[in-house]
Write an enzyme that holds these catalytic residues in place. Sequence first.
Site, PDB file in Angstrom:
ATOM      1  N   ASP A 172      38.050 -52.576  27.672  1.00  0.00           N
ATOM      2  CA  ASP A 172      37.443 -51.223  26.880  1.00  0.00           C
ATOM      3  C   ASP A 172      38.371 -51.553  25.529  1.00  0.00           C
ATOM      4  O   ASP A 172      37.975 -50.832  24.743  1.00  0.00           O
ATOM      5  CB  ASP A 172      37.773 -50.821  28.096  1.00  0.00           C
ATOM      6  CG  ASP A 172      37.146 -49.344  28.026  1.00  0.00           C
ATOM      7  OD1 ASP A 172      36.149 -49.198  27.524  1.00  0.00           O
ATOM      8  OD2 ASP A 172      37.683 -48.239  28.604  1.00  0.00           O
ATOM      9  N   HIS A 255      29.962 -49.021  23.633  1.00  0.00           N
ATOM     10  CA  HIS A 255      29.416 -48.162  24.415  1.00  0.00           C
ATOM     11  C   HIS A 255      27.755 -48.088  25.107  1.00  0.00           C
ATOM     12  O   HIS A 255      27.366 -47.603  25.923  1.00  0.00           O
ATOM     13  CB  HIS A 255      30.465 -46.523  24.251  1.00  0.00           C
ATOM     14  CG  HIS A 255      31.654 -47.528  25.125  1.00  0.00           C
ATOM     15  ND1 HIS A 255      32.411 -48.004  24.146  1.00  0.00           N
ATOM     16  CD2 HIS A 255      32.039 -47.074  26.058  1.00  0.00           C
ATOM     17  CE1 HIS A 255      33.471 -48.180  25.354  1.00  0.00           C
ATOM     18  NE2 HIS A 255      33.599 -47.242  25.924  1.00  0.00           N
ATOM     19  N   HIS A 258      26.462 -50.750  26.391  1.00  0.00           N
ATOM     20  CA  HIS A 258      27.133 -50.640  27.725  1.00  0.00           C
ATOM     21  C   HIS A 258      26.121 -50.208  28.765  1.00  0.00           C
ATOM     22  O   HIS A 258      25.669 -49.964  29.669  1.00  0.00           O
ATOM     23  CB  HIS A 258      28.902 -50.302  27.199  1.00  0.00           C
ATOM     24  CG  HIS A 258      29.030 -49.704  29.299  1.00  0.00           C
ATOM     25  ND1 HIS A 258      28.617 -48.124  29.662  1.00  0.00           N
ATOM     26  CD2 HIS A 258      29.570 -50.071  30.782  1.00  0.00           C
ATOM     27  CE1 HIS A 258      29.166 -48.128  31.099  1.00  0.00           C
ATOM     28  NE2 HIS A 258      29.785 -49.502  31.281  1.00  0.00           N
TER      29      HIS A 258
END
Length: 366
Positions: A172, A255, A258
């Site tokens: 992350d 992200h 993701h």
Amino acid sequence: MPQIIYSPSKYIQGSGEIARLGSYCLQMGDKGAYAIVDPYILSRYGQEIKDGFAAQQLPLMLREFQGECSLVQVEQMVAELDRGQVGTIVGIGGGKTLDTAKAVSHFANLPVMLVPTVASTDAPCSTLAVLYSESGAFDRYLPLRRSPDLVVADVAIIAGAPVRLLAAGMGDALSTYYEARACSRSGAVTSTGGTGSLAALALARTCLDTLLADGQQALKDAGEGLVTAAVHHIVEANIYLSGIGFESGGLAAAHAIHNGLTLLEECKHVLHGEKVAFATLVQLILEGAEETEIARAVEFCWMAGLPVTLAAMGLAGVEQDRLLLAAEASCNLENSPMSNMPFAVTPQQVLKAMLDADKRGAGGVA
């Protein structure tokens, strides 16, 4: 457009902090606490937590976290609160537990203390809660009124967690600088409501440098249950540097991708940071980053046991139309951070970059 930085009012990192939560809570007010706690932490440290609050003569209601960080769960917890007895919301556990505590704090308009027991995400320091559906699909980002009032990281507990979780946090955190850099290049407005600053970009860069310098040693030490300087550095990078860096520096393609991948049932078992790690490789390919930079990111992921192929994501042999579904969602979901990239991105470009990242990760040449 102003530059805006968000950060917790106070960040505490040390060993043995779980026993001092009552004392920290007392500093936030003389009412009791409503604590949302991961099941394992409750079974392992519940008595220690209770004793810490009892020593300060503060009422404590313990609520075991179950299910998803969903609006349904949050509303149930808000309805449970005794406003006459509760002055602080406390979240103790992993990312979804902490996001649930933040959301409860937001809707109840009460201060929040967050106690991450793993360093698997950068959720603890952010002014966002990520909400999911009851089935675990990404739902929305919930912007909060303020940053967490207090974040307490007990490194001894974090070092004792499965190493896979620490590695996921590193995955992350790996995206932080690359996404902040993309936002800096595009002049994107971050979730703070302003553009990123030099300070946010510098923290994001320090996050990446710390991962590269100390990541391998921290994983080795944590795997042996040791609390060393390297472990402390990676905990700070995963939680604080990445937390401030992503929120005040901005999110971008990694992200967004993701979020699209959460729609694929085949990779439900893959942790947030593991998905982000692979998505970071996809972003770098989308950007046309230098080969040395891409190779360094792939090497880091290999070292940390993070996925660099579709197969490692549980997507081996998946039809391209399934991957395109995730690619389309990464571009089209409401408020997708894909719009923060310094150029327009199409689902077809995302799909191609995903396939190229898979080929690179498998040792091929894209």
